[in-house]
Design a protein around this motif. Structure first.
Motif, PDB file in Angstrom:
ATOM      1  N   VAL A 134       0.933  -1.138  -0.148  1.00 36.70           N
ATOM      2  CA  VAL A 134       0.002  -0.114   0.064  1.00 36.70           C
ATOM      3  C   VAL A 134       0.968   1.068   0.151  1.00 36.70           C
ATOM      4  N   ALA A 135       2.193   0.954   0.344  1.00 35.71           N
ATOM      5  CA  ALA A 135       2.952   2.193   0.677  1.00 35.71           C
ATOM      6  C   ALA A 135       3.261   2.807  -0.804  1.00 35.71           C
ATOM      7  N   GLU A 136       3.178   1.870  -1.922  1.00 28.83           N
ATOM      8  CA  GLU A 136       3.168   2.622  -3.180  1.00 28.83           C
ATOM      9  C   GLU A 136       2.208   3.565  -3.581  1.00 28.83           C
ATOM     10  N   ALA A 137       0.944   3.527  -3.060  1.00 29.81           N
ATOM     11  CA  ALA A 137      -0.073   4.717  -3.245  1.00 29.81           C
ATOM     12  C   ALA A 137       0.028   5.354  -2.047  1.00 29.81           C
ATOM     13  N   GLN A 138       1.082   6.213  -2.116  1.00 30.16           N
ATOM     14  CA  GLN A 138       1.388   7.333  -0.937  1.00 30.16           C
ATOM     15  C   GLN A 138       0.107   8.152  -1.064  1.00 30.16           C
ATOM     16  N   GLY A 139      -0.725   8.438   0.204  1.00 32.08           N
ATOM     17  CA  GLY A 139      -1.680   9.376   0.220  1.00 32.08           C
ATOM     18  C   GLY A 139      -2.608   9.306  -0.932  1.00 32.08           C
ATOM     19  N   ASP A 140      -2.936  10.341  -1.321  1.00 28.62           N
ATOM     20  CA  ASP A 140      -4.057  10.534  -2.756  1.00 28.62           C
ATOM     21  C   ASP A 140      -3.365  10.590  -3.907  1.00 28.62           C
ATOM     22  N   ASP A 141      -2.183   9.933  -4.277  1.00 27.42           N
ATOM     23  CA  ASP A 141      -1.650   9.953  -5.401  1.00 27.42           C
ATOM     24  C   ASP A 141      -2.388   9.210  -6.407  1.00 27.42           C
ATOM     25  N   ALA A 142      -3.222   9.619  -7.288  1.00 24.42           N
ATOM     26  CA  ALA A 142      -3.990   9.044  -8.138  1.00 24.42           C
ATOM     27  C   ALA A 142      -3.193   8.341  -9.302  1.00 24.42           C
ATOM     28  N   VAL A 143      -1.925   8.682  -9.728  1.00 22.51           N
ATOM     29  CA  VAL A 143      -1.421   8.004 -10.562  1.00 22.51           C
ATOM     30  C   VAL A 143      -1.136   6.539  -9.817  1.00 22.51           C
ATOM     31  N   ALA A 144      -0.300   6.600  -8.783  1.00 16.34           N
ATOM     32  CA  ALA A 144       0.302   5.515  -8.020  1.00 16.34           C
ATOM     33  C   ALA A 144      -0.724   4.353  -7.835  1.00 16.34           C
ATOM     34  N   LYS A 145      -1.857   4.900  -7.276  1.00 12.48           N
ATOM     35  CA  LYS A 145      -3.027   4.029  -6.982  1.00 12.48           C
ATOM     36  C   LYS A 145      -3.526   3.271  -8.428  1.00 12.48           C
ATOM     37  N   ALA A 146      -4.051   4.283  -9.353  1.00 11.51           N
ATOM     38  CA  ALA A 146      -4.474   3.618 -10.430  1.00 11.51           C
ATOM     39  C   ALA A 146      -3.295   2.587 -11.162  1.00 11.51           C
ATOM     40  N   LEU A 147      -1.781   2.551 -10.979  1.00 11.11           N
ATOM     41  CA  LEU A 147      -0.905   1.742 -11.453  1.00 11.11           C
ATOM     42  C   LEU A 147      -0.873   0.572 -10.652  1.00 11.11           C
ATOM     43  N   TRP A 201     -16.990   4.894  -9.056  1.00  9.46           N
ATOM     44  CA  TRP A 201     -18.257   4.733 -10.094  1.00  9.46           C
ATOM     45  C   TRP A 201     -19.195   3.720  -8.956  1.00  9.46           C
ATOM     46  N   PRO A 202     -20.333   3.912  -9.800  1.00  6.53           N
ATOM     47  CA  PRO A 202     -21.618   3.042  -9.006  1.00  6.53           C
ATOM     48  C   PRO A 202     -21.250   1.617  -9.201  1.00  6.53           C
ATOM     49  N   SER A 203     -21.592   0.678  -8.193  1.00  7.31           N
ATOM     50  CA  SER A 203     -21.570  -0.584  -8.241  1.00  7.31           C
ATOM     51  C   SER A 203     -20.241  -1.260  -8.159  1.00  7.31           C
ATOM     52  N   GLN A 204     -19.140  -0.167  -7.933  1.00 10.81           N
ATOM     53  CA  GLN A 204     -17.729  -0.904  -7.648  1.00 10.81           C
ATOM     54  C   GLN A 204     -17.232  -0.878  -6.124  1.00 10.81           C
ATOM     55  N   ARG A 205     -16.357  -1.893  -6.037  1.00 13.60           N
ATOM     56  CA  ARG A 205     -15.835  -2.097  -4.739  1.00 13.60           C
ATOM     57  C   ARG A 205     -15.007  -0.600  -4.198  1.00 13.60           C
ATOM     58  N   PRO A 206     -15.114  -0.351  -2.724  1.00  7.97           N
ATOM     59  CA  PRO A 206     -14.453   0.825  -2.158  1.00  7.97           C
ATOM     60  C   PRO A 206     -12.925   1.007  -2.894  1.00  7.97           C
ATOM     61  N   PHE A 207     -12.190  -0.278  -3.019  1.00  5.68           N
ATOM     62  CA  PHE A 207     -11.081   0.029  -3.655  1.00  5.68           C
ATOM     63  C   PHE A 207     -11.140  -0.667  -4.959  1.00  5.68           C
ATOM     64  N   SER A 208     -10.944   0.131  -6.145  1.00  3.52           N
ATOM     65  CA  SER A 208     -11.366  -0.458  -7.491  1.00  3.52           C
ATOM     66  C   SER A 208     -10.586   0.082  -8.511  1.00  3.52           C
ATOM     67  N   VAL A 209      -9.445  -0.666  -8.917  1.00  5.49           N
ATOM     68  CA  VAL A 209      -8.524   0.223 -10.035  1.00  5.49           C
ATOM     69  C   VAL A 209      -8.300  -0.948 -11.222  1.00  5.49           C
ATOM     70  N   ARG A 210      -8.202  -0.348 -12.480  1.00  7.06           N
ATOM     71  CA  ARG A 210      -8.115  -1.234 -13.613  1.00  7.06           C
ATOM     72  C   ARG A 210      -7.272  -0.804 -14.636  1.00  7.06           C
ATOM     73  N   CYS A 211      -6.648  -1.677 -15.552  1.00  5.71           N
ATOM     74  CA  CYS A 211      -5.556  -1.230 -16.602  1.00  5.71           C
ATOM     75  C   CYS A 211      -6.225  -2.047 -17.910  1.00  5.71           C
ATOM     76  N   TYR A 259      -7.941  -7.025 -19.527  1.00  7.56           N
ATOM     77  CA  TYR A 259      -8.350  -6.216 -18.474  1.00  7.56           C
ATOM     78  C   TYR A 259      -7.778  -6.556 -17.040  1.00  7.56           C
ATOM     79  N   TYR A 260      -6.927  -6.020 -16.559  1.00  2.23           N
ATOM     80  CA  TYR A 260      -6.226  -6.271 -15.290  1.00  2.23           C
ATOM     81  C   TYR A 260      -6.967  -5.263 -14.246  1.00  2.23           C
ATOM     82  N   SER A 261      -7.608  -6.111 -13.213  1.00  2.00           N
ATOM     83  CA  SER A 261      -8.306  -5.434 -12.089  1.00  2.00           C
ATOM     84  C   SER A 261      -7.745  -5.831 -10.627  1.00  2.00           C
ATOM     85  N   LEU A 262      -7.877  -4.803  -9.859  1.00  3.71           N
ATOM     86  CA  LEU A 262      -7.398  -5.078  -8.252  1.00  3.71           C
ATOM     87  C   LEU A 262      -8.527  -4.275  -7.523  1.00  3.71           C
TER      88      LEU A 262
END
Length: 186
Positions: free
Chosen positions: A21-34, A74-84, A131-134
């Motif tokens: 989780v340390a990779e996604a420091q704070g609200d860093d949207a780029v790190a989180k999505a990646l 987005w509606p109907s998504q998990r609280p943590f939902s990132v995709r590529c 499609y890669y999802s986490l």
């Protein structure tokens, strides 16, 4: 059949390791999505987001054809939902997002998806793209999932089952623009 098995094996090998989780420091949207990107593709993957009016903004340019996004809000998504996925799939992603945002419920969203499928206006993902999802309740408990887009394919045309199986990949939504190979996992 050999091509499909090769695609499935490639997707399995590319499953992202659950990153710290340390990779996604704070609200860093780029790190989180990646976080959803396969490790070997992460540095060169792009990141996009959507603003309130539905416009897409590029937060990080892609140099490998892969783009990632955070869809937690987005509606109907998990609280943590990132995709590529491949950049070529962004029209479908944007259509999905628009339908979800417009719909007042899961039933309403399904009706929008079905109507677009029926009238031929449904955007189509590029055949063979992943499609890669986490997803999860939070980053610490998120789980990876990979699918392979096979628009309009059937289990018969791909030589795969069309029902869930823990032992083999299978085709979901066969015969539709959203047909895809499910990779068994968690």
């Amino acid at each position: 059949m050999r091509r499909i098995l090769l695609l499935a094996c490639t997707a399995l090998l590319a499953l992202p390791a659950l990153p710290a989780v340390a990779e996604a420091q704070g609200d860093d949207a780029v790190a989180k999505a990646l976080l959803a990107a396969p490790t070997r593709a992460r540095d060169d993957a792009g990141v996009v987001a959507w603003i309130d009016d539905g416009s897409r903004v590029v937060l990080k340019e892609s140099s490998n054809g892969m783009v990632c996004w955070d869809q937690s809000s987005w509606p109907s998504q998990r609280p943590f939902s990132v995709r590529c996925s491949a950049e070529a799939n962004l029209p479908r992603v944007e259509q999905n997002r628009a339908f979800l945002m417009e719909a007042g419920s899961a039933e309403d969203a399904r009706a929008l998806f079905d109507a677009a499928e029926a009238d031929g206006s449904r955007e189509v993902s590029q055949f063979g793209t992943n499609y890669y999802s986490l997803q999860g309740n939070d980053a610490d408990n998120a789980f990876p999932h990979v699918t392979i887009s096979t628009p309009h394919a059937t289990g018969e045309s791909l030589g795969l089952p069309n029902r869930p199986s823990a032992a083999t990949a299978w085709v979901m939504n066969e015969g539709t623009s959203g047909a895809h190979i499910m990779i068994p996992g968690r």
